[in-house]
Each structure stands twice: as C-alpha cells, then as structure tokens.
Design an enzyme around this catalytic site. Structure first.
Site: not given
Length: 635
Positions: A116, A200, A235, A297
C-alpha cells in the site's frame, strides 16, 4: 483463443468462470482439495484434478501443485479467480515461466500495487490524489507517533501488505496509539508475514467507492464506471451497488478518469479495481475523494458492473489474455439502471456473526434474481474456507426497484440447518437510511442493534406450524381436534421452538400435507419447507424456524406397533438406558436422543423384552434409523 483453462480456485467464482468459458467454447479444468471432492465446481467442469488436503495452505495456496495440475490436465491457461493466489506476483510469474497463459496483469503490475505504501507513492507521482498520511520506511514508535500527531487524530493504522480488514486499527487519541500499533503489527505479521504499517487520516464519514478498469496488451485502458461498497462489517463488504448513490456526473468523471490514469501509470493489463475513499460528510465531491489501493484481479462484486453495462468481465479477461484488443472503446461503454449485490454468508448474526458449518440439508435460493454460488443441496460447509456461500444480484430500472427486488430475494432464502445472514441482509436493505442513500462504512455498526436482532416467527408462521402438528389420518377421531366433553374445543397447539415452549391457536383445522410447499417470489410469506411427524421447518423472512411437538407429546415418538423404535429426527444418542435381554414396561424410557439442542425421549410401546440394540450411546443416527427392537414377553 485459449483452448483449455484451469481455474485455480473453488466455489462460486470457479463456477462463474466455468460458465463463461463454456459459452465461448473453452474447456475447463477444476482443482479441488479433500474437502471439495464433491463440490459443485468439480461437477460442472470438464475435468478435475485433486491438489491436496483440505487446508488452503496445503492445496489452493500451493502454486507448484496447481501448475503441475495444469500440465497434467493439458491446460494452456490458468485463471486465478479472486483470493488465494490471484494477487501473488511470484505465482503469476511461475505460470508464465511454465509456458502457460496467465489470466491477469503482468507480475510487475501486481508487485507495484501489492504494498500500500509503494502504491500510494506511485499514485502521487502519477498525479492521482491520495489520502493524507505517513508512508515512510522508518517504523519506530518514536517516528510513527509524531507522524500521527502531524496528521491529526483520529487516524487509521494499516498494514502495508494488508487486505480483508486485517491489520487495521482506528486510533482516536494519542495515548492509545502505542497499544493499537503493537496489536496491528502482531496481526499483520501473523496474516501477511510483514508487520510494516502506514498511517492515514481517518475520514469522518467514509464512503468506499471503487472503479472497474480494464487494460489490454496494446496500451488501451478503459473504465466501466464505479461501484459503492460502503456497507461493510469489520471491513468486509456485505452489500455492493452500481452506480454509487448520490454520484453526480462531475464527480463520476473525476474519479473514473483518475482510475484510468492510475492503471495507465503501471501499464495495466486485464481486470482491476481502483479503490477510493470519499468523505461523504458533504456529499460526494471530487476534491474529497482519494486513492486508497488497487486490487489487481477480478472483484467479488463484479456482477453489479456486468448488470449495468451488459458486459461479461470474465469473457473480456479471456480475450485480453489471448492478445485481443479491448472489445469496446470508452465512448461505447454506457450503463443503464441500478444493480445491487448481497453476500450470503454461512454465519449467525445473532451470535456475533460466528461462522456456521454443517451439511446443507435444505438449500433453496430465489429464482427471480441472478445467483452466483458454488454449493448445492447436500454439500457441506466447512471451516476451511471463506463462509460466503452465494451472491444475490438484482438489476432494475431504478435503485428503489433494485432494493425491493433484492430484499424480497433475501427474504425467500431457505437454508437449513446451517445459519445464514439472509434476514440480516433483508433488514439492512429495508433500513430507511439505506433506502435514502445515506450510507457510509459505519452504517452497519451504527444500526447493529436493529440489524442483528434475531427474527421472530410471525403469527401466520405459528398458525402454519400448529396446523402441521394436528393429527393426520382417516376416521371420525381425526376430525375432532381440540374436542373436549364439557368445554369448548381447545384449539391451542403446544410446540417447541429453539428449546422454548410456544402455543398457537390454529386458524384453520384443515390438514397440511406432508412435503414441500412454495410461495411465489413476490409474496415471501411463511412456507413449510420440510415436514415429518416430529418436526416442521418453516421458512420466513430469510430465517428457518424448526418447530417440534411439546416434549410431552413427543415422549413416545419413534415407537411402532411392531416394536421397532426409530429415530424421529437426525441426532445423537445421549443416553442408552436399557441393555439387550432386559424386560421393559410400556412407557418405560429406552433411549434419549439429542437433536438441535433438544432431547427426545423414546419409550417402550408395550410390555416386552429388548431383543436388539442397533446403536450405541454417543452415536450419530439418521432420521428413521432403527435404534431398538422390542418383542412381547410371551412367558
């Protein structure tokens, strides 16, 4: 074009790929573990190869075994599906090195977007807006705490190699940061073998917006519009839709163009998804939407994009992997209507969404929406794999119509004895906030009390159950239910539901025939889906209620005039009271059977001698199995 395709996956995505491959004339090869030997994807493929033991680490995650299976089966291409090895750059390279066609992006693209922090740095360089945060290599607590302070609380700690909600922690205050970091790092190390994190800014009202992109080997990249995946639990996505509610054309153009720019920056080939996080506190706006990550994907939720565009994304994958150009230019890709997908999981919302395993004795799904599943009645849900057992997809002219269609579909699901989240999904779809499009990723947690509460059977369901337990047969006595000599008829039937006594007055004393009854999809009221002399299963609102007679009525269940004592229901013998040759009196307890957390006492139908005991204490027995035989004592 590809001639023979091996699918390195299982379940519904394997079945989904097989369906498209067959339509375009490609033979398919399934792979399966021990647990999947009798699975649907194995049955529908043209060929199948066993690849190992039930744990994924010994089968579906062993790349060299899958490549060997492809060679054994004469396949010339491998499709990874999603999950398992689908985003493993090394596996993709190994497939290519083996001389096989890889249905997916270049391994370098997978690697570029796999971490990430590196992906965000690359996107920043490409001019794609990213969430404010820290992505540095220095991972000490002394460096990370000042970074979080500079960003401003609340913040989100995320594993750089994470996915599926693992390795993520929300931190509201500075004093909580150190403990949250340690917990996040431990989970990330265990799940991904990498404990590095990024930080973040935590968005106050986040919406999860993603854009489907496609690239070919000739440098062309297009988008197929956006999806909203904001309804999540821990999540994990639960309900997804396309297009995103409340998305205006200006914002749509901004994020879709940013997604294409992101894909072009890594020369992307095949199907991919660019995920964005949007601050929805003031509605969806281009300046409050940021790049989050890329999934290299096909996504679980791809059917909603297929529904609104009319494009088969798996067919595009196969054609692009074969070297063809994109079938359509950007100007030719349009969408119509609205599509919503619900993920049907084998889990119990009333018990904190604990996974539910076992045999699917009853497995009924609606026939008025698109269904993607990899199981069928009689299959077993195990603890080895993801608990998602089906996807239900509704497409209609408007969002309101799509919601109502999908809600009805969830309410008509009838699965037993495995628990599912069908009624939970129906309630979520019926929530006023969801209908109004007032959603964010905290929607399910904020409505948990209303959504997780177990559904109770309606009065209509209770009446239906009570009717089913009335005496059945011919003759005058069967026509007098509730008859009393000196009082009005007692029309209450005592039953048990989940171990508790319930009583219902039968609205009608007409006999209910044994067997299966179906209601029309438009009217998902209660319906009997199974009935025996000792159990009635009623499906309603996505739940299945198991009614049994009052224990006093069931005390002689399973007895027969010939002395054969049979199991009235599948269960376990918890107590075997008698021995062979023992003399027993009429009504004396012989066997206690435990089923569905209830006990059934099986008694002697007459005075006699125990001639045979066919099952032992602790044994699992099937319905109708002879347990004990008694003969009359002629002495």
């Amino acid at each position: 074009m590809i001639q023979r395709l091996l699918i390195a996956n299982r379940g519904e995505i394997a079945c989904r790929i097989i369906r498209t491959a067959r339509r375009v004339g490609i033979e398919t090869v399934a792979v399966f573990s021990d647990a999947d030997a009798n699975s649907l994807h194995v049955r529908v493929a043209d060929a199948a190869v066993h690849i190992g033991a039930s744990p994924a680490s010994e089968s579906y995650l062993v790349g060299e075994t899958i490549i060997a299976a492809a060679r054994q089966a004469g396949a010339d291409a491998i499709h990874p599906g999603f999950g398992f090895l689908s985003e493993n750059a090394q596996f993709a390279q190994d497939v290519i090195d083996a001389g096989l066609i890889w249905i997916g992006p270049d391994p370098k693209s997978i690697e570029a977007m796999g971490l990430k922090d590196a992906a965000k740095s690359r996107m920043q360089a490409a001019g794609v807006p990213v969430t404010p945060g820290y992505m540095g290599a220095e991972q000490s607590l002394d460096r990370l705490i000042p970074a979080a302070d500079a960003i401003g609380y609340p913040v989100l700690i995320k594993a750089i190699a994470g996915g599926g909600g693992k390795g993520m922690r929300k931190v509201e205050h500075r004093d909580d940061f150190a403990a949250a970091l340690q917990s996040c790092q431990r989970e990330a190390k265990s799940a991904f073998g990498d404990d590095r994190v990024l930080i973040e800014k935590l968005i106050a009202r986040p919406r999860h917006i993603e854009v489907q992109v496609f690239g070919d080997k000739h440098g062309n990249v297009v988008h197929l519009f956006e999806r909203d995946c904001s309804l999540q639990r821990r999540h994990q996505k639960v309900i997804e839709e396309a297009p995103a509610p409340g998305m205006d054309e200006t914002t749509r153009a901004a994020i879709c163009n940013a997604a294409v720019k992101a894909a072009k920056s890594i020369s992307y080939v095949g199907a991919g998804t660019i995920e964005f996080i949007a601050d929805a506190s003031e509605g969806l706006r281009p300046d409050r939407t940021w790049f989050m990550e890329m999934n290299t994907r096909l996504q679980v939720e791809h059917p909603v994009t297929e529904a609104i565009t009319g494009i088969d994304l798996v067919e595009w994958q196969l054609r692009i992997a074969s070297g063809e150009t994109l079938p359509k230019l950007q100007k030719d890709i349009v969408f119509s209507g609205h599509a919503i997908e619900a993920r049907l999981y084998a889990e119990d919302p009333a018990r904190a969404f604990m996974p539910s395993t076992g045999r699917l004795d009853i497995f009924e799904l609606p026939d008025h929406v698109r269904i993607e599943t990899g199981v069928e009645q009689g299959n077993t849900i195990t603890s080895f794999y993801d608990p998602m057992i089906a996807k239900l997809i509704a497409h209609a002219a408007t969002r309101t119509e799509a919601i109502e269609t999908l809600k009805t579909a969830c309410e008509t699901v009838a699965i037993y004895p495995v628990k599912t989240n069908a009624s939970f999904l129906a309630r979520a779809l019926a929530t006023p906030g969801f209908i109004a499009g007032d959603i964010d990723t905290g929607f399910i947690p904020s409505h948990s009390e209303a959504l997780n509460h177990p559904l109770d059977p309606s009065l209509q369901a209770l009446e239906l159950a009570s009717q089913s337990m009335l005496p059945q047969g011919q003759g005058p006595w069967f026509g007098l239910p509730g008859f009393r000599m000196n009082a009005a008829p007692d029309r209450h039937i005592r039953m048990r539901l989940n171990g508790h006594f319930v009583s219902a007055a039968s609205a009608s004393f007409a006999s209910v025939k044994s067997g299966r009854m179906r209601a029309a999809p438009q009217t998902p009221g209660p319906k009997i889906i199974h009935q025996s002399s000792h159990q009635t299963l009623i499906a309603e609102g996505g739940e299945v209620f198991a009614f049994t007679p009052d224990r006093t009525e069931a005390s002689h269940a399973g007895t027969a005039g010939d002395g054969a004592i049979t199991a009235p229901i599948p269960g376990r013998i918890s107590h075997l009271v008698i021995t062979t040759g023992q003399s027993v009196k009429k009504g004396e307890t012989l066997v206690v059977l435990e089923a569905m957390k209830m006990e059934y006492t099986l008694s002697a139908p007459f005075d006699g001698i125990v001639e045979e005991i066919a099952a032992g204490q602790g044994d699992q027995v099937t319905e109708g199995a002879v347990l004990v035989k008694i003969v009359e004592d002629n002495q």
